[in-house]
Design a protein around this motif. Structure first.
Motif, short mmCIF file in Angstrom:
data_model
loop_
_atom_site.label_atom_id
_atom_site.label_comp_id
_atom_site.label_asym_id
_atom_site.label_seq_id
_atom_site.Cartn_x
_atom_site.Cartn_y
_atom_site.Cartn_z
N TRP A 259 -72.16 23.36 64.67
CA TRP A 259 -71.35 22.71 65.72
C TRP A 259 -72.21 22.43 66.95
N THR A 308 -68.11 19.23 62.02
CA THR A 308 -67.99 20.61 61.54
C THR A 308 -66.76 20.78 60.66
N ALA A 317 -64.40 24.87 62.83
CA ALA A 317 -64.66 23.96 63.96
C ALA A 317 -63.98 24.48 65.23
#
Length: 416
Positions: A259, A308, A317
């Motif tokens: 991320w 993500t 995420a």
């Protein structure tokens, strides 16, 4: 180009920036518009995970399926034994059969996130080219197919020219790679009706060779598409960072670090990466990439969340965004940071050089020494004064100690 094509597949492929080169685009468009296309991309098993450098190709397979076509993922269990010279300055080290099988199993898990596998007409399938390459009889193969390959043409292929121009060794083993990849395409058409091969721009010569072989041997027309080489706005190769490759398997790289990679995208790349690595509508992306100043950071967070979500799932995420908010905006020691667990005896008295290497914030002690000298290495937010410093009991607040390399890379040591 998008105004001229009729099929949804090619319209989206071109409008989002996946298209670099294509053979007989008009013919492919007609086939994709009238029915469904079966297309493949091959992935050699050189590591137990793919990295972000392969993500454009994965997204192209996903796009095929989303627009009603059938993707084939080809595991290079056979071609990995030879080694692709494309884009390489020297030969890859040869892997054992056991290593290849282990790598193949690691890579398989990635595709389950991006594709739907099954027996339906547009369900993805995964095959291994070792199934046919391992069974080839050398003399018979030469007699059946050798006459269809031109040494003159192969000497002009970019992967070959690069080595020869630099006077670098190109083994006969590697020289065979293009022949085997061409044969893959022929075999896939015969077995599965595959009529499209896709790949990166460095695969153009190999793809065209397979198309030519199939035309000569089976009198069938098949097609090829390549994607552009993806570099960042500053010219860096996609997926390569100071901390190493951006792997797609969480065993290799945490969802938070994945991320964070997208969150750290250069401003000039935000729109392009949103088009390539997310499925947000183009009008929404146009709005996001038009943001300026500090507001562009919101677009980067959306990019990180969407990329993500595809790779690691929506929960991962959200957790990564929360961890980043706690760590960077609120200055807290967030639980979601990458971490290792040590006993108190192992942790207290551990040199900072060893600590940074253990949590993989540095690849070597020399690297962390340079970071300390530049003031970029910190323990719990305090700059490390000397490379002889060790971790003390007071560094572990509630049993946790945060190490930081620069402003954006952090990890925890947690006491068992």
């Amino acid at each position: 180009m998008t105004a001229d094509v009729k099929s949804d597949f090619l319209k989206i492929l071109t409008s989002r920036g996946y298209m670099h080169q294509a053979t007989n685009l008009e013919g492919l468009d007609a086939r994709a518009h009238e029915g469904y296309v079966t297309g493949y991309i091959g992935f050699d098993c050189t590591a137990d995970s793919l990295h972000v450098g392969s993500l454009v190709q994965i997204m192209m397979l996903r796009l095929m399926q989303r627009t009603g076509h059938k993707p084939i993922v080809v595991m290079g269990g056979g071609t990995t034994k030879v080694g692709d010279p494309s884009g390489k300055d020297e030969a890859r080290p040869l892997l054992s059969d056991a290593d290849i099988e282990n790598n193949k199993n690691g890579i398989k898990k990635i595709f389950e996130k991006y594709l739907t596998f099954g027996d339906g007409p547009t369900d993805a399938i995964m095959v291994d080219n070792a199934d046919w390459l391992d069974e080839l009889s050398y003399i018979k193969f030469l007699r059946d197919f050798g006459a269809h390959f031109s040494i003159n043409r192969m000497m002009g292929m970019e992967s070959v020219k690069l080595r020869l121009d630099r006077e670098q060794n190109l083994s006969f083993l590697e020289f065979n790679y293009a022949i085997l990849q061409a044969y893959d395409f022929l075999e896939l058409r015969r077995r599965y009706g595959c009529d499209l091969q896709m790949g990166g721009s460095d695969q153009w010569g190999n793809i065209v060779t397979g198309i030519d072989l199939t035309r000569r041997v089976d009198a069938q027309e098949i097609f090829g598409i390549t994607s552009p080489l993806i570099t960042t706005a500053s010219g860096a190769k996609m997926g390569k960072t100071a901390g190493g490759a951006i792997w797609l398997n969480e065993e290799r790289l945490s969802a938070f670090d994945f991320w964070q990679f997208w969150r750290n995208t250069e401003d000039a790349d935000v729109g392009r990466f949103l088009r390539l690595f997310t499925e947000l509508p183009l009008d929404e992306i146009a709005t996001l990439e038009a943001l300026e100043g500090a507001e562009i950071n919101q677009a980067k967070i959306i990019l990180a969340n969407e990329a993500t979500k595809l790779c690691h799932g929506e929960a991962a995420a959200k957790a990564a965004e929360e961890t980043a908010t706690q760590t960077f905006a609120q200055g807290q020691m967030a639980d979601g940071l990458p971490q290792i667990t040590l006993s108190e005896d192992e942790a207290v008295g551990l040199s900072v050089l060893d600590a940074f290497v253990k949590v993989e914030l540095a690849a070597s002690k020399g690297e962390i020494r340079r970071l300390i000298k530049g003031g970029g290495a910190r323990v719990n937010g305090t700059a490390i004064a000397s490379d002889e410093q060790v971790l003390s009991a007071s560094d572990f607040e509630d049993g946790r100690c945060q190490l930081s390399a620069g402003k954006k890379r952090h990890a925890l040591i947690v006491l068992a």
